[in-house]
Write an enzyme that holds these catalytic residues in place. Structure first.
Site, PDB file in Angstrom:
ATOM      1  N   ASP A   1       0.877  -1.166   0.000  1.00 61.71           N
ATOM      2  CA  ASP A   1       0.000   0.000   0.000  1.00 61.71           C
ATOM      3  C   ASP A   1       0.921   1.224   0.000  1.00 61.71           C
ATOM      4  OD1 ASP A   1      -2.962   0.872   1.972  1.00 61.71           O
ATOM      5  OD2 ASP A   1      -2.035   1.788   0.219  1.00 61.71           O
TER       6      ASP A   1
ATOM      7  N   ASP B   1      -7.930  -7.294   0.091  1.00 60.37           N
ATOM      8  CA  ASP B   1      -7.059  -7.489   1.258  1.00 60.37           C
ATOM      9  C   ASP B   1      -7.807  -7.038   2.501  1.00 60.37           C
ATOM     10  OD1 ASP B   1      -6.527  -4.409   0.936  1.00 60.37           O
ATOM     11  OD2 ASP B   1      -5.661  -5.012   2.860  1.00 60.37           O
TER      12      ASP B   1
ATOM     13  N   CYS C   1     -14.223 -27.657   6.880  1.00 56.60           N
ATOM     14  CA  CYS C   1     -12.895 -27.100   6.579  1.00 56.60           C
ATOM     15  C   CYS C   1     -11.857 -28.199   6.724  1.00 56.60           C
ATOM     16  CB  CYS C   1     -12.579 -25.962   7.554  1.00 56.60           C
ATOM     17  SG  CYS C   1     -10.949 -25.229   7.306  1.00 56.60           S
TER      18      CYS C   1
ATOM     19  N   CYS D   1      -8.546 -27.678   6.920  1.00 60.22           N
ATOM     20  CA  CYS D   1      -7.251 -27.057   7.256  1.00 60.22           C
ATOM     21  C   CYS D   1      -6.578 -27.804   8.404  1.00 60.22           C
ATOM     22  CB  CYS D   1      -7.442 -25.591   7.603  1.00 60.22           C
ATOM     23  SG  CYS D   1      -7.857 -25.238   9.321  1.00 60.22           S
TER      24      CYS D   1
ATOM     25  N   CYS E   1      -8.416 -27.525  11.768  1.00 57.78           N
ATOM     26  CA  CYS E   1      -9.684 -28.274  11.865  1.00 57.78           C
ATOM     27  C   CYS E   1      -9.476 -29.778  11.826  1.00 57.78           C
ATOM     28  CB  CYS E   1     -10.623 -27.827  10.752  1.00 57.78           C
ATOM     29  SG  CYS E   1     -11.148 -26.118  10.979  1.00 57.78           S
TER      30      CYS E   1
ATOM     31  N   HIS F   1      -6.507 -20.882  10.536  1.00 59.06           N
ATOM     32  CA  HIS F   1      -7.835 -21.296  10.048  1.00 59.06           C
ATOM     33  C   HIS F   1      -8.569 -20.142   9.351  1.00 59.06           C
ATOM     34  CE1 HIS F   1     -11.957 -22.646   9.744  1.00 59.06           C
ATOM     35  NE2 HIS F   1     -12.273 -21.494  10.304  1.00 59.06           N
TER      36      HIS F   1
HETATM   37  C1  LIG Z   1      -9.771  -1.454   6.121  1.00 60.58           C
HETATM   38  N1  LIG Z   1     -10.375  -0.591   5.156  1.00 60.58           N
HETATM   39  C2  LIG Z   1      -9.616   0.056   4.243  1.00 60.58           C
HETATM   40  N2  LIG Z   1      -8.274  -0.116   4.091  1.00 60.58           N
HETATM   41  C3  LIG Z   1      -7.900   0.745   3.096  1.00 60.58           C
HETATM   42  C4  LIG Z   1      -6.661   1.044   2.543  1.00 60.58           C
HETATM   43  C5  LIG Z   1      -6.573   2.044   1.564  1.00 60.58           C
HETATM   44  N3  LIG Z   1      -5.341   2.367   1.034  1.00 60.58           N
HETATM   45  C6  LIG Z   1      -5.249   3.361   0.143  1.00 60.58           C
HETATM   46  N4  LIG Z   1      -6.350   4.067  -0.297  1.00 60.58           N
HETATM   47  C7  LIG Z   1      -7.596   3.783   0.155  1.00 60.58           C
HETATM   48  O1  LIG Z   1      -8.563   4.438  -0.235  1.00 60.58           O
HETATM   49  C8  LIG Z   1      -7.741   2.726   1.141  1.00 60.58           C
HETATM   50  C9  LIG Z   1      -9.003   2.416   1.661  1.00 60.58           C
HETATM   51  C10 LIG Z   1      -9.074   1.423   2.646  1.00 60.58           C
HETATM   52  N5  LIG Z   1     -10.126   0.957   3.375  1.00 60.58           N
HETATM   53 ZN   LIG Z   2     -10.097 -24.845   9.381  1.00 61.01          ZN
END
Ligand SMILES: CNc1nc2cc3nc[nH]c(=O)c3cc2[nH]1
Ligand SMILES: [Zn+2]
Length: 377
Positions: free
Chosen positions: A96, A271, A309, A311, A314, A340
């Site tokens: 990120d 993610d 599951c 895994c 489990c 898990h």
């Molecule tokens: C947990 N929710 C969530 N994690 C994020 C990470 C992000 N990174 C860059 N730009 C985003 O708009 C953005 C939005 C997000 N919402």
């Molecule tokens: Zn499991």
């Protein structure tokens, strides 16, 4: 036209929805989509070894630029040979950009300027500055396969004018990052579409970013407190604006119903810290809904956590044992529960990919959500 280090191959569209089966080819290997990415904020997916992540079927993991820049430092990781070598993970990594993290650390809005963002380190309070150029430089040092543009993620309920100014600056920042990126030959770079819940601003942001030759596109500004219905509404009109021949990544999303609904609306990558975060508290996702393993009703429950599951957790341990470990704050309990929950989401996406092949994703969604206990609209 850039020869992108990462490429998307569309394999099949699901007949009745916007879902698509594909694969993403990266310098560190190819992974199928739709795909859920475990989050390894500080160069580790908490409690899991790379071998366990591979056993789970994690095709790609996420790490955080802001955190690694702050500690141990991107220069150190560059000297270690890059993030893959540093953490002994030889498969794809996505980072990120730091935008999302720094906003929670900014003391007041005047520290957000055209140039970049001034803020204080969450570790030692020292003054820091991040811009599109510094974020790209850090991610170049980390050597991730997929990088994110430096953006602002406005809160979902910000006023229209604020969001309009914000997305226009995010587009200008995206262009600066695109120009600053030095390693197109081995690192892909995604643009991040913003616009909160305003259709015209999402369209403007998507138009700006798709006019630039990014390797893929993220849908940002979601999973920030809006309702599931509001998130789906934004996806309904946003994913269709993105090119079919590039990956689409919905940031921060990880609840089972949101994953399935995102896939139905054409999203390829997701993610979320949810699976590992709630696991450490003993909250487990099973095919029959959430199990809060600390509940007294599991004290003498010598059955498996999730009979559907297969895994490691489990197959080898009982609910009573998991409850004991979590109640006793035993590290092994954190590991078994995290394993898990990650396995559950990664395998949910495997089942979703199969449903796309069978053209029965809506039936799969109905059956999964019914059994899980979701009240479908
Ligand atoms: C947990 N929710 C969530 N994690 C994020 C990470 C992000 N990174 C860059 N730009 C985003 O708009 C953005 C939005 C997000 N919402
Ligand atoms: Zn499991």
């Amino acid at each position: 036209m850039t020869n992108h280090a990462i490429k998307y191959r569309l394999i099949k569209k699901e007949k009745h929805t916007g879902a698509r089966l594909g694969e993403i080819i990266t310098p560190h290997g190819t992974f199928p989509t739709p795909m859920f990415m475990p989050v390894g904020t500080q160069a580790t997916v908490k409690t899991q070894s790379p071998e366990e992540l591979k056993e789970i079927g994690s095709g790609i993991i996420l790490s955080n630029t802001y955190h690694l820049w702050n500690r141990p430092g991107d220069e150190l990781i560059a000297q270690a040979g890059g993030l893959h070598k540093f953490m002994n993970w030889d498969q794809p990594i996505l980072t990120d950009s730091g935008g999302f993290q720094v906003y929670s650390l900014v003391e007041n809005k005047k520290n957000i300027t055209e140039e970049g963002v001034k803020f204080k380190s969450h570790l030692d309070g020292r003054a820091l500055f991040m811009s599109p150029e510094t974020s790209i430089g850090i991610q170049n040092n980390l050597g991730s396969d997929i990088m994110m543009s430096f953006d602002e993620c406005p809160q979902f309920y910000q006023p229209y004018d604020y969001v309009k100014n914000s997305i226009e600056r995010t587009s200008r920042w995206a262009e600066r990052g695109l120009r600053a990126h030095q390693r197109w030959h081995d690192q892909g770079l995604f643009g991040i579409v913003q616009g909160a819940g305003f259709k015209d601003l999402r369209e403007q942001s998507a138009r700006d970013l798709t006019s630039m030759d990014f390797s893929g596109y993220s849908i940002g500004g979601l999973a920030v407190g809006e309702s599931h219905k509001e998130m789906n509404a934004v996806l309904d009109y946003t994913t269709v604006l993105l090119p079919e021949d590039k990956p689409r990544y919905l940031m921060g999303v990880g609840a089972p119903d949101s994953l399935i609904d995102g896939v139905i609306r054409g999203v390829d990558m997701f993610d979320c810290v949810l699976p590992t975060r709630i696991a450490r508290n003993g909250t487990l996702m099973t095919h029959f809904g959430r199990v809060n393993i600390k509940n007294a009703k599991y004290e003498y429950d010598f059955t498996t956590l999730d009979p559907m599951c297969d895994c490691y957790t489990c197959k080898n341990y009982t609910r009573a044992y998991l409850r004991h470990l979590i109640k006793a704050d035993e590290t092994f309990g954190l590991r078994l529960c995290s394993y898990h929950n990650l396995y559950f989401l990664v395998h949910l996406m495997m089942e979703v990919r199969q449903a796309i092949i069978n053209d029965n994703l809506l039936e799969f969604r109905e059956a999964f959500c019914e059994r899980y206990g979701y009240n479908l609209p």
